[in-house]
Design a protein around this motif. Structure first.
Motif, PDB file in Angstrom:
ATOM      1  N   GLU A 193      -4.260  -0.651   9.225  1.00 30.69           N
ATOM      2  CA  GLU A 193      -5.441  -0.454  10.079  1.00 30.69           C
ATOM      3  C   GLU A 193      -5.757   1.024  10.246  1.00 30.69           C
ATOM      4  O   GLU A 193      -6.921   1.398  10.485  1.00 30.69           O
ATOM      5  CB  GLU A 193      -5.218  -1.114  11.457  1.00 30.69           C
ATOM      6  N   ARG A 211      -3.565   6.526   3.515  1.00 29.37           N
ATOM      7  CA  ARG A 211      -2.489   5.719   4.115  1.00 29.37           C
ATOM      8  C   ARG A 211      -1.395   6.635   4.658  1.00 29.37           C
ATOM      9  O   ARG A 211      -1.017   7.624   4.011  1.00 29.37           O
ATOM     10  CB  ARG A 211      -1.864   4.805   3.056  1.00 29.37           C
ATOM     11  N   MET A 212      -0.894   6.285   5.858  1.00 30.25           N
ATOM     12  CA  MET A 212       0.125   7.112   6.517  1.00 30.25           C
ATOM     13  C   MET A 212       1.536   6.795   6.032  1.00 30.25           C
ATOM     14  O   MET A 212       2.468   7.548   6.297  1.00 30.25           O
ATOM     15  CB  MET A 212       0.092   6.874   8.037  1.00 30.25           C
ATOM     16  N   ALA A 213       1.709   5.640   5.408  1.00 29.30           N
ATOM     17  CA  ALA A 213       3.065   5.268   4.978  1.00 29.30           C
ATOM     18  C   ALA A 213       2.962   4.254   3.857  1.00 29.30           C
ATOM     19  O   ALA A 213       1.928   3.598   3.697  1.00 29.30           O
ATOM     20  CB  ALA A 213       3.831   4.652   6.155  1.00 29.30           C
ATOM     21  N   CYS A 244       0.859  -1.185   0.000  1.00 37.58           N
ATOM     22  CA  CYS A 244       0.000   0.000   0.000  1.00 37.58           C
ATOM     23  C   CYS A 244       0.901   1.242   0.000  1.00 37.58           C
ATOM     24  O   CYS A 244       2.032   1.198   0.475  1.00 37.58           O
ATOM     25  CB  CYS A 244      -0.987  -0.016   1.172  1.00 37.58           C
ATOM     26  N   ARG A 247       1.360   3.904  16.840  1.00 35.47           N
ATOM     27  CA  ARG A 247       2.071   4.119  15.574  1.00 35.47           C
ATOM     28  C   ARG A 247       1.950   5.570  15.142  1.00 35.47           C
ATOM     29  O   ARG A 247       2.903   6.162  14.654  1.00 35.47           O
ATOM     30  CB  ARG A 247       1.496   3.186  14.489  1.00 35.47           C
ATOM     31  N   THR A 250       8.412   4.511   7.270  1.00 32.12           N
ATOM     32  CA  THR A 250       8.319   5.663   8.177  1.00 32.12           C
ATOM     33  C   THR A 250       9.699   6.335   8.196  1.00 32.12           C
ATOM     34  O   THR A 250      10.665   5.763   7.664  1.00 32.12           O
ATOM     35  CB  THR A 250       7.944   5.176   9.587  1.00 32.12           C
ATOM     36  N   MET A 287       3.402  11.771  10.512  1.00 36.76           N
ATOM     37  CA  MET A 287       3.745  12.006   9.103  1.00 36.76           C
ATOM     38  C   MET A 287       2.775  12.982   8.471  1.00 36.76           C
ATOM     39  O   MET A 287       1.707  13.233   9.003  1.00 36.76           O
ATOM     40  CB  MET A 287       3.711  10.678   8.348  1.00 36.76           C
ATOM     41  N   ALA A 338       4.318   7.381  17.195  1.00 38.52           N
ATOM     42  CA  ALA A 338       5.724   7.060  16.896  1.00 38.52           C
ATOM     43  C   ALA A 338       6.172   7.698  15.604  1.00 38.52           C
ATOM     44  O   ALA A 338       7.322   8.048  15.444  1.00 38.52           O
ATOM     45  CB  ALA A 338       5.886   5.540  16.786  1.00 38.52           C
ATOM     46  N   ALA A 339       5.251   7.851  14.660  1.00 35.07           N
ATOM     47  CA  ALA A 339       5.672   8.338  13.345  1.00 35.07           C
ATOM     48  C   ALA A 339       4.717   9.398  12.830  1.00 35.07           C
ATOM     49  O   ALA A 339       3.881   9.128  11.978  1.00 35.07           O
ATOM     50  CB  ALA A 339       5.719   7.164  12.366  1.00 35.07           C
ATOM     51  N   PHE A 349      -1.010  -4.434   9.567  1.00 33.45           N
ATOM     52  CA  PHE A 349      -0.798  -3.058   9.117  1.00 33.45           C
ATOM     53  C   PHE A 349      -1.965  -2.647   8.216  1.00 33.45           C
ATOM     54  O   PHE A 349      -2.777  -3.481   7.816  1.00 33.45           O
ATOM     55  CB  PHE A 349       0.554  -2.906   8.398  1.00 33.45           C
ATOM     56  N   VAL A 395       7.822  -0.914   6.573  1.00 33.46           N
ATOM     57  CA  VAL A 395       6.974   0.284   6.618  1.00 33.46           C
ATOM     58  C   VAL A 395       7.897   1.495   6.477  1.00 33.46           C
ATOM     59  O   VAL A 395       8.802   1.700   7.296  1.00 33.46           O
ATOM     60  CB  VAL A 395       6.195   0.362   7.948  1.00 33.46           C
ATOM     61  N   ALA A 440      -5.803   3.642   8.194  1.00 35.03           N
ATOM     62  CA  ALA A 440      -6.736   4.233   7.222  1.00 35.03           C
ATOM     63  C   ALA A 440      -8.168   3.762   7.493  1.00 35.03           C
ATOM     64  O   ALA A 440      -9.114   4.521   7.303  1.00 35.03           O
ATOM     65  CB  ALA A 440      -6.317   3.844   5.794  1.00 35.03           C
TER      66      ALA A 440
HETATM   67  N1  LIG Z   1       5.510   3.615  13.136  1.00 34.29           N
HETATM   68  C1  LIG Z   1       4.868   2.584  12.576  1.00 34.29           C
HETATM   69  N2  LIG Z   1       5.168   1.336  12.971  1.00 34.29           N
HETATM   70  C2  LIG Z   1       4.561   0.273  12.388  1.00 34.29           C
HETATM   71  N3  LIG Z   1       3.632   0.398  11.418  1.00 34.29           N
HETATM   72  C3  LIG Z   1       3.290   1.618  11.014  1.00 34.29           C
HETATM   73  C4  LIG Z   1       3.879   2.776  11.557  1.00 34.29           C
HETATM   74  N4  LIG Z   1       3.355   3.836  10.964  1.00 34.29           N
HETATM   75  C5  LIG Z   1       2.450   3.358  10.063  1.00 34.29           C
HETATM   76  N5  LIG Z   1       2.416   2.035  10.086  1.00 34.29           N
HETATM   77  C6  LIG Z   1       1.559   1.124   9.300  1.00 34.29           C
HETATM   78  O1  LIG Z   1       1.658   1.469   7.933  1.00 34.29           O
HETATM   79  C7  LIG Z   1       0.343   1.507   7.422  1.00 34.29           C
HETATM   80  C8  LIG Z   1       0.119   2.342   6.208  1.00 34.29           C
HETATM   81  O2  LIG Z   1      -1.265   2.331   5.932  1.00 34.29           O
HETATM   82  P1  LIG Z   1      -2.255   2.861   7.074  1.00 34.29           P
HETATM   83  O3  LIG Z   1      -2.015   4.285   7.307  1.00 34.29           O
HETATM   84  O4  LIG Z   1      -3.627   2.429   6.743  1.00 34.29           O
HETATM   85  O5  LIG Z   1      -1.783   2.021   8.352  1.00 34.29           O
HETATM   86  C9  LIG Z   1      -0.420   2.096   8.589  1.00 34.29           C
HETATM   87  C10 LIG Z   1       0.118   1.304   9.717  1.00 34.29           C
HETATM   88  O6  LIG Z   1      -0.499   0.061   9.787  1.00 34.29           O
END
Ligand SMILES: Nc1ncnc2c1ncn2[C@@H]1O[C@@H]2COP(=O)(O)O[C@H]2[C@H]1O
Length: 355
Positions: free
Chosen positions: A298, A307-309, A263, A348, A284, A354, A351-352, A296, A282, A300
């Motif tokens: 989840e 999607r964040m990453a 993704c 998450r 990040t 974005m 932690a990240a 992963f 991932v 969105a």
């Molecule tokens: N810091 C992180 N550590 C592990 N997984 C992450 C982190 N940041 C984002 N993800 C996963 O990357 C996914 C990208 O799609 P989503 O944003 O739907 O959900 C995100 C998380 O499941």
């Protein structure tokens, strides 16, 4: 040196070889074929027979090696493919000898995965199929009887007895309509129209039963495979049996080759993923790797945001994907899992952070 490796490579050819063999059998039935062509076709049959002899040897050698489980049909087909033409060559007169090579029609069935499925479908649907076949028999007899009563005086040569009228009934009920027996009276034609309509209905029932049977068999296979995959994801062990069955039905297995993007950052997301085997990466700012049992995608689904990453396969990876509507079902069926997923998503996000 063992001949087994060679024979193993050659094994898939055996079904393909049946095609020229059967064409040669068909060719040899043409009456005005020249002597040379006949000889050439006979040579084709001899070569294929030789190949099948080798294959039978391989099958029996494997058998001796103890690999006989579920191989009885293959052994029977291999032995018949050699012995039937051999017996025909020794015992039957020249013109019909080659016809016995038609036993090679069985060869494509030997390693087919379709026929075991067909067998299970027929066994599972036997009651319904017998029911429709009985209906067919009842309608057939009734129609032949009616045809006989209506048409016997007008066309005694075609409808003079119930067995005679039955031929017309079969041809009409199956909507084949050879046209060799046609009702002449008005009542007979009305009857014929009704018979055609009911014939279409009966064949549609047969087709429907078989199609449903195949669909269920394929779904059952998917279910068993998914069940085994789900066992590799510890999170699902928290589910009660009812929700677990629903989730197993909803999950879709997916194999992703190493390096492929699963993704992409910024895209809308409508499913989340569980890692069964392999690892994903991932992207990040501090890249994270997730392994078997992790999930992963989840975020969105929870936030409805893109999607964040970007997540890609670090190795070849086996995944189970869950669509957003089924994700809701998972959350309402197991608040405990919903809580774990929400907490993980929050961590998450923290932690990240974005864009
Ligand atoms: N810091 C992180 N550590 C592990 N997984 C992450 C982190 N940041 C984002 N993800 C996963 O990357 C996914 C990208 O799609 P989503 O944003 O739907 O959900 C995100 C998380 O499941």
């Amino acid at each position: 040196m063992s001949v087994l490796p060679f024979l193993r490579i050659y094994a898939p050819l055996n079904a393909v070889l049946a095609a020229p063999g059967l064409l040669a059998v068909a060719g040899l039935t043409i009456p005005d074929l020249s002597g040379r062509s006949r000889l050439a076709l006979a040579a084709v049959l001899a070569v294929i027979w030789g190949a099948y002899l080798l294959q039978m040897a391989a099958t029996l050698l494997k058998r001796r090696a103890g690999d006989v489980r579920d191989r009885k049909p293959a052994i029977a087909i291999d032995v018949l493919a050699v012995l039937v033409p051999l017996a025909a060559f020794l015992l039957v007169g020249t013109p019909d000898r080659s016809l016995y090579c038609a036993v090679w029609l069985l060869k494509p069935l030997r390693d087919s995965t379709f026929f075991p499925v067909l067998g299970r479908v027929l066994a599972n649907e036997a009651r319904n199929l017998i029911g429709v076949t009985t209906l067919f028999g009842v309608v057939l007899f009734g129609v032949a009887l009616a045809g006989y009563v209506i048409e016997r005086d007008i066309q005694p040569e075609k409808f003079g007895s119930i067995p005679q009228a039955m031929w017309w009934a079969v041809v009409t009920l199956s909507t084949t309509g050879y046209g060799d027996a046609i009702p002449q009276s008005f009542a007979g034609r009305v009857l014929a129209g009704g018979v055609m309509m009911s014939g279409i209905g009966i064949f549609a029932l047969w087709a429907g039963i078989l199609a449903t049977g195949f669909y269920q068999e394929v779904r059952r296979g998917d279910f068993v495979r998914n069940w085994q995959l789900v066992a590799a994801v510890p999170l699902f062990q928290k589910l009660g049996p009812a929700v677990l069955v629903e989730i197993v039905r909803a999950l879709r297995p997916r194999m992703v080759p190493a390096g492929a993007v699963i993704c992409r950052n910024g895209e809308p997301g409508d499913q989340m993923f569980f890692v069964v085997e392999g690892r994903v990466s991932v992207a990040t700012p501090n890249p994270v790797e997730l392994g078997p049992g992790a999930f992963f995608g989840e975020m969105a689904l929870i936030s409805g945001e893109p999607r964040m990453a970007t997540v890609s396969a670090a190795t070849a990876v086996s995944l189970l994907s869950l669509h957003s509507s089924d994700f809701q079902m998972l959350c309402s069926g197991s608040p405990e899992i919903a809580e774990i997923i929400r907490k993980t998503a929050l961590e998450r996000r923290g932690a990240a952070p974005m864009a």
